[in-house]
Design a protein around this motif. Sequence first.
Motif, PDB file in Angstrom:
ATOM      1  N   THR A 654       0.842  -1.195   0.000  1.00 40.08           N
ATOM      2  CA  THR A 654       0.000   0.000   0.000  1.00 40.08           C
ATOM      3  C   THR A 654       0.878   1.246   0.000  1.00 40.08           C
ATOM      4  OG1 THR A 654      -0.132  -0.002   2.420  1.00 40.08           O
ATOM      5  CG2 THR A 654      -1.893  -1.130   1.219  1.00 40.08           C
ATOM      6  N   THR A 655       0.376   2.284  -0.633  1.00 34.38           N
ATOM      7  CA  THR A 655       1.078   3.562  -0.652  1.00 34.38           C
ATOM      8  C   THR A 655       0.967   4.216   0.720  1.00 34.38           C
ATOM      9  OG1 THR A 655       0.528   3.829  -2.984  1.00 34.38           O
ATOM     10  CG2 THR A 655       1.247   5.792  -1.786  1.00 34.38           C
ATOM     11  N   ALA A 656       2.088   4.707   1.217  1.00 39.68           N
ATOM     12  CA  ALA A 656       2.097   5.354   2.530  1.00 39.68           C
ATOM     13  C   ALA A 656       2.882   6.657   2.446  1.00 39.68           C
ATOM     14  CB  ALA A 656       2.702   4.427   3.582  1.00 39.68           C
ATOM     15  N   PHE A 657       2.345   7.716   3.049  1.00 39.48           N
ATOM     16  CA  PHE A 657       3.048   8.988   3.067  1.00 39.48           C
ATOM     17  C   PHE A 657       4.165   8.942   4.091  1.00 39.48           C
ATOM     18  CE2 PHE A 657       3.744  13.178   4.945  1.00 39.48           C
ATOM     19  CZ  PHE A 657       4.097  13.899   3.813  1.00 39.48           C
ATOM     20  N   GLY A 658       5.287   9.526   3.755  1.00 44.40           N
ATOM     21  CA  GLY A 658       6.388   9.587   4.704  1.00 44.40           C
ATOM     22  C   GLY A 658       7.716   9.593   3.971  1.00 44.40           C
ATOM     23  N   PRO A 659       8.808   9.686   4.742  1.00 39.80           N
ATOM     24  CA  PRO A 659      10.130   9.685   4.117  1.00 39.80           C
ATOM     25  C   PRO A 659      10.424   8.358   3.459  1.00 39.80           C
ATOM     26  CG  PRO A 659      10.318   9.427   6.492  1.00 39.80           C
ATOM     27  CD  PRO A 659       8.877   9.744   6.204  1.00 39.80           C
ATOM     28  N   PRO A 660      11.312   8.339   2.467  1.00 39.30           N
ATOM     29  CA  PRO A 660      11.630   7.074   1.792  1.00 39.30           C
ATOM     30  C   PRO A 660      12.353   6.124   2.744  1.00 39.30           C
ATOM     31  CG  PRO A 660      13.126   8.816   1.088  1.00 39.30           C
ATOM     32  CD  PRO A 660      12.066   9.477   1.903  1.00 39.30           C
ATOM     33  N   PRO A 661      12.108   4.841   2.612  1.00 41.76           N
ATOM     34  CA  PRO A 661      12.806   3.865   3.464  1.00 41.76           C
ATOM     35  C   PRO A 661      14.308   3.880   3.186  1.00 41.76           C
ATOM     36  CG  PRO A 661      10.891   2.876   2.383  1.00 41.76           C
ATOM     37  CD  PRO A 661      11.130   4.193   1.730  1.00 41.76           C
ATOM     38  N   PRO A 662      15.109   3.447   4.145  1.00 44.51           N
ATOM     39  CA  PRO A 662      16.566   3.416   3.945  1.00 44.51           C
ATOM     40  C   PRO A 662      16.959   2.320   2.972  1.00 44.51           C
ATOM     41  CG  PRO A 662      15.983   2.407   6.032  1.00 44.51           C
ATOM     42  CD  PRO A 662      14.722   2.998   5.487  1.00 44.51           C
ATOM     43  N   PRO A 663      18.198   2.338   2.483  1.00 47.87           N
ATOM     44  CA  PRO A 663      18.668   1.259   1.593  1.00 47.87           C
ATOM     45  C   PRO A 663      18.558  -0.104   2.265  1.00 47.87           C
ATOM     46  CG  PRO A 663      20.206   3.103   1.609  1.00 47.87           C
ATOM     47  CD  PRO A 663      19.212   3.384   2.698  1.00 47.87           C
ATOM     48  N   LEU A 664      18.458  -1.121   1.431  1.00 45.85           N
ATOM     49  CA  LEU A 664      18.362  -2.487   1.933  1.00 45.85           C
ATOM     50  C   LEU A 664      19.759  -3.053   2.171  1.00 45.85           C
ATOM     51  CD1 LEU A 664      15.628  -3.980  -0.433  1.00 45.85           C
ATOM     52  CD2 LEU A 664      15.377  -3.475   2.004  1.00 45.85           C
ATOM     53  N   ARG A 665      20.082  -3.376   3.400  1.00 48.33           N
ATOM     54  CA  ARG A 665      21.389  -3.941   3.722  1.00 48.33           C
ATOM     55  C   ARG A 665      21.358  -5.448   3.433  1.00 48.33           C
ATOM     56  NH1 ARG A 665      23.193  -1.807   9.534  1.00 48.33           N
ATOM     57  NH2 ARG A 665      25.150  -2.770   8.831  1.00 48.33           N
ATOM     58  N   LEU A 666      22.069  -5.834   2.381  1.00 50.12           N
ATOM     59  CA  LEU A 666      22.059  -7.218   1.943  1.00 50.12           C
ATOM     60  C   LEU A 666      22.971  -8.062   2.830  1.00 50.12           C
ATOM     61  CD1 LEU A 666      22.065  -6.824  -1.938  1.00 50.12           C
ATOM     62  CD2 LEU A 666      20.178  -6.653  -0.309  1.00 50.12           C
ATOM     63  N   ARG A 667      22.846  -9.361   2.718  1.00 43.66           N
ATOM     64  CA  ARG A 667      23.536 -10.272   3.629  1.00 43.66           C
ATOM     65  C   ARG A 667      24.227 -11.390   2.857  1.00 43.66           C
ATOM     66  NH1 ARG A 667      18.093 -10.341   7.244  1.00 43.66           N
ATOM     67  NH2 ARG A 667      18.245  -8.199   8.002  1.00 43.66           N
ATOM     68  N   GLY A 668      25.299 -11.874   3.447  1.00 40.08           N
ATOM     69  CA  GLY A 668      25.975 -13.052   2.932  1.00 40.08           C
ATOM     70  C   GLY A 668      26.900 -12.824   1.763  1.00 40.08           C
ATOM     71  N   LEU A 669      27.061 -11.577   1.295  1.00 44.90           N
ATOM     72  CA  LEU A 669      27.864 -11.319   0.102  1.00 44.90           C
ATOM     73  C   LEU A 669      29.353 -11.392   0.426  1.00 44.90           C
ATOM     74  CD1 LEU A 669      25.924  -8.223  -1.283  1.00 44.90           C
ATOM     75  CD2 LEU A 669      25.631 -10.623  -1.938  1.00 44.90           C
ATOM     76  N   LYS A 670      30.155 -11.625  -0.609  1.00 45.84           N
ATOM     77  CA  LYS A 670      31.605 -11.548  -0.469  1.00 45.84           C
ATOM     78  C   LYS A 670      31.992 -10.073  -0.352  1.00 45.84           C
ATOM     79  CE  LYS A 670      32.449 -15.790  -3.116  1.00 45.84           C
ATOM     80  NZ  LYS A 670      33.029 -16.572  -2.032  1.00 45.84           N
ATOM     81  N   GLN A 671      32.663  -9.729   0.721  1.00 43.49           N
ATOM     82  CA  GLN A 671      32.875  -8.318   1.032  1.00 43.49           C
ATOM     83  C   GLN A 671      33.756  -7.597   0.025  1.00 43.49           C
ATOM     84  OE1 GLN A 671      31.295  -6.783   4.192  1.00 43.49           O
ATOM     85  NE2 GLN A 671      30.183  -8.407   3.130  1.00 43.49           N
ATOM     86  N   GLU A 672      34.850  -8.234  -0.442  1.00 45.08           N
ATOM     87  CA  GLU A 672      35.770  -7.562  -1.363  1.00 45.08           C
ATOM     88  C   GLU A 672      35.333  -7.675  -2.824  1.00 45.08           C
ATOM     89  OE1 GLU A 672      36.717  -9.697   0.965  1.00 45.08           O
ATOM     90  OE2 GLU A 672      37.782  -8.421   2.410  1.00 45.08           O
ATOM     91  N   ALA A 673      34.338  -8.493  -3.090  1.00 45.01           N
ATOM     92  CA  ALA A 673      33.878  -8.673  -4.464  1.00 45.01           C
ATOM     93  C   ALA A 673      33.037  -7.490  -4.909  1.00 45.01           C
ATOM     94  CB  ALA A 673      33.068  -9.964  -4.574  1.00 45.01           C
ATOM     95  N   ARG A 674      32.885  -7.369  -6.215  1.00 40.88           N
ATOM     96  CA  ARG A 674      32.007  -6.345  -6.768  1.00 40.88           C
ATOM     97  C   ARG A 674      30.839  -7.033  -7.470  1.00 40.88           C
ATOM     98  NH1 ARG A 674      33.569  -1.438  -6.038  1.00 40.88           N
ATOM     99  NH2 ARG A 674      32.069  -0.592  -7.537  1.00 40.88           N
ATOM    100  N   TYR A 675      29.669  -6.441  -7.295  1.00 37.96           N
ATOM    101  CA  TYR A 675      28.426  -6.996  -7.827  1.00 37.96           C
ATOM    102  C   TYR A 675      27.793  -5.992  -8.776  1.00 37.96           C
ATOM    103  CZ  TYR A 675      28.750 -10.631  -4.277  1.00 37.96           C
ATOM    104  OH  TYR A 675      29.157 -11.697  -3.505  1.00 37.96           O
ATOM    105  N   GLN A 676      27.299  -6.514  -9.886  1.00 40.56           N
ATOM    106  CA  GLN A 676      26.680  -5.663 -10.897  1.00 40.56           C
ATOM    107  C   GLN A 676      25.196  -5.967 -11.002  1.00 40.56           C
ATOM    108  OE1 GLN A 676      27.313  -6.071 -15.371  1.00 40.56           O
ATOM    109  NE2 GLN A 676      28.516  -4.211 -14.946  1.00 40.56           N
ATOM    110  N   ASP A 677      24.390  -4.917 -11.073  1.00 40.49           N
ATOM    111  CA  ASP A 677      22.961  -5.058 -11.328  1.00 40.49           C
ATOM    112  C   ASP A 677      22.785  -5.489 -12.780  1.00 40.49           C
ATOM    113  OD1 ASP A 677      20.244  -4.448 -12.103  1.00 40.49           O
ATOM    114  OD2 ASP A 677      20.063  -3.286 -10.265  1.00 40.49           O
ATOM    115  N   GLU A 678      22.175  -6.646 -12.984  1.00 41.75           N
ATOM    116  CA  GLU A 678      22.062  -7.202 -14.329  1.00 41.75           C
ATOM    117  C   GLU A 678      21.128  -6.412 -15.232  1.00 41.75           C
ATOM    118  OE1 GLU A 678      21.926 -11.540 -14.719  1.00 41.75           O
ATOM    119  OE2 GLU A 678      22.103 -11.664 -12.542  1.00 41.75           O
TER     120      GLU A 678
END
Length: 721
Positions: A654-678
């Motif tokens: 549902t649409t809700a008025f208010g500030p935008p939510p914060p970024p999503l903190r992902l889990r389990g990724l390799k820290q030094e690796a780089r990831y590309q949005d496909e």
Amino acid sequence: MTTQRATTAPSVQIDGTSGTVLLRTAHSAYVLRVDRAAGTVRHVHWGAPLPLADAVALPVWADHDNSFAGRWDGVEEYPVDGGARFGTPALEVRFADGSSPLEPTVEDVVPQTDDHVVVRLRDRARPLAWHLHYRVPAGGGVLERWTEFHHTGTDDDGDVLLLRYASAHWPLPQRPAWRLGSVHGGWSAEGRLERSGLPVGETVLGSRRGHTGHHANPWMTLDAGDAAEEHGEVWAVALAASGSWRLTAQRTAAGRTGVTAGEGHEGTELRLPPGGSHRTPVSLALHTPHGFGRASRTFHHHLRTHVLPHPEELRPVLYNSWEATSFQVDEENQLALARRAADLGAELFVLDDGWFRGRDDDKAGLGDWTPHPRRFPRGLRPLADEVHRLGMAFGLWVEPEMVNVDSDLYREHPDWVQHLPDRTPTELRNQLVLDFSRPEVTGWALRWLSGLVAENTVDFLKWDFNRAFTEAGAHQAGPDARRVHVEHARGLYRVLDRLRTRFPRLRIEACAGGGGRVDPGILARTDQVWTSDNTDAVDRLTIQHGFSQLYPAGVMSAWVTDSPNPLTGRVVPMRFRFHSAMAGVLGIGGDLTRWSDAELAEARGGVELYKDIRPVVQRGRQFRLLAPGEGPLTAVQYLSEDADRAVVFVWRPTTAFGPPPPPLRLRGLKQEARYQDEDTAGEWSGATLSGFGLPLPDLPTGDCASALVRLRRVTGHGRNG
């Protein structure tokens, strides 16, 4: 004698001098101690890993000694009814002379393999022995326990009646307070997750319905009230039972807590004749210091590795005709739907209810499993052949455990129905339950199912079960007539096992009016489950959240159906409907003859996209980033085992008025690796995606907005986060 294995593998270690047994999973330890002098097995530790030398030196807790206290309550591995024991018994019996107290003694401790040990006990004077099995399946964090009972006497001793016969009692460590987590709900409202404080006394979850149930599921979590999704100690207990069941969490005033898990319920007695034996279903349990999410992923791994028949297979995209044609199926309209489904990219076509003789509505036909002569005058084989020619597998809906009174089967065998002879059978959904505890009934079911599969080259069965037990008992009632509450499920298991042996390529989906029969026992014999009859894409987020607490996405069947939804009337964009269903095993269940060209094109793209992400969703690790109802967004992440690909779903119901939510903190990724949005070619490091978070994708305006993000590792071989 001390036996042990390398510290890198799960193992069982035994110190013969002290009677200490240490079970080590990949991340935890479970310690018990055999007290031969007292004739009991006492619990010592369940939690963080520790070496055998420390386990041997640990003290055993005992209640203060007074004439009102049960000094063993909460301390024994398998408490019985007898002596100064006042807690919930795992074992309660009635001997032939009407007496019931037990007086246990330990016979021996027998290692079966490096990962399996049996503690054998018996009554000091009566003809009953019970063997406690402990097993640590390799490569994971789950413990397995079950119990075997043996009548060791002669005909002169008479029968032993098992009143309570739990698989296991799981004692917990002492904590100032406990919180219990479980799911509740009902038909089309399964999987409502709830966590609340555990009071002193007995808290019972269970089913008296003869099947697992929509209202609860046979598992619970316990924590000290401070655990969260990814941190804090969590203990979890589950039961692999598809009939009636009971989990009892007992917290004593003295500060002891434990969970007893077993099949059956009050009054479900089992008669053990001389020489007879009974083996309980397996109870599963784990401990983790890393929150509810790690507990779920540990169970997911265990089910994929040790329970599911074909975990390596990707589940196909299916089309089911029920919502398009209901009972008005015929060869012509099914062929038309099959051609459209194949054009969308479906890999499995399932013909649902209404295909068999007498089945014009739900009032007749169950039990008469031959093709409807008017709707399929040439039988089912021409439809099956065309489905195969179109490149899809062919599936059928069946409900083998049920019968309509208006059927030839019932007219010929009214005694096959579950009932007590002086009770009037109650019809629910215009049907009665066949007694699968009887060999003649399961033999009949296996014969017609085998013929149906062979004659029509059936690849897939949707096995339904649409009503609970009532008046359940043997046709010839006896002292243990209500054993049908557990023996019916065992009969079902035998049919499934033998059917799959005869047809190794056959795949089966378990269904019981939606999610009414979901448990590790049925998953050992099926390939996926129908999660709920409610296909509303918004409601499904809550249902699927609760489902994921124990069960992996690779067994969670989810459909895209019409809008407005046929159950709720909610209007939901196709994009949101696909994203909701793509979080499990994707299926399509709408009336494709009414979808516009634009809708069909969008659906075709959705199926293609799902096939790309399917290996990650069905086989990967699941992280629940944002739970339904806790904010404007719900988000789930799936990560491949090598952490090379990530899939993130974001939904805003549902649409809700208010500030935008914060970024999503992902889990389990390799820290030094780089990831590309496909899709956008944007690129971030694993450290950034875990620490700062994934910038939220743009969501369409209005209600029921959603997004899918696909990430692929492009560089780096760093450590996992």
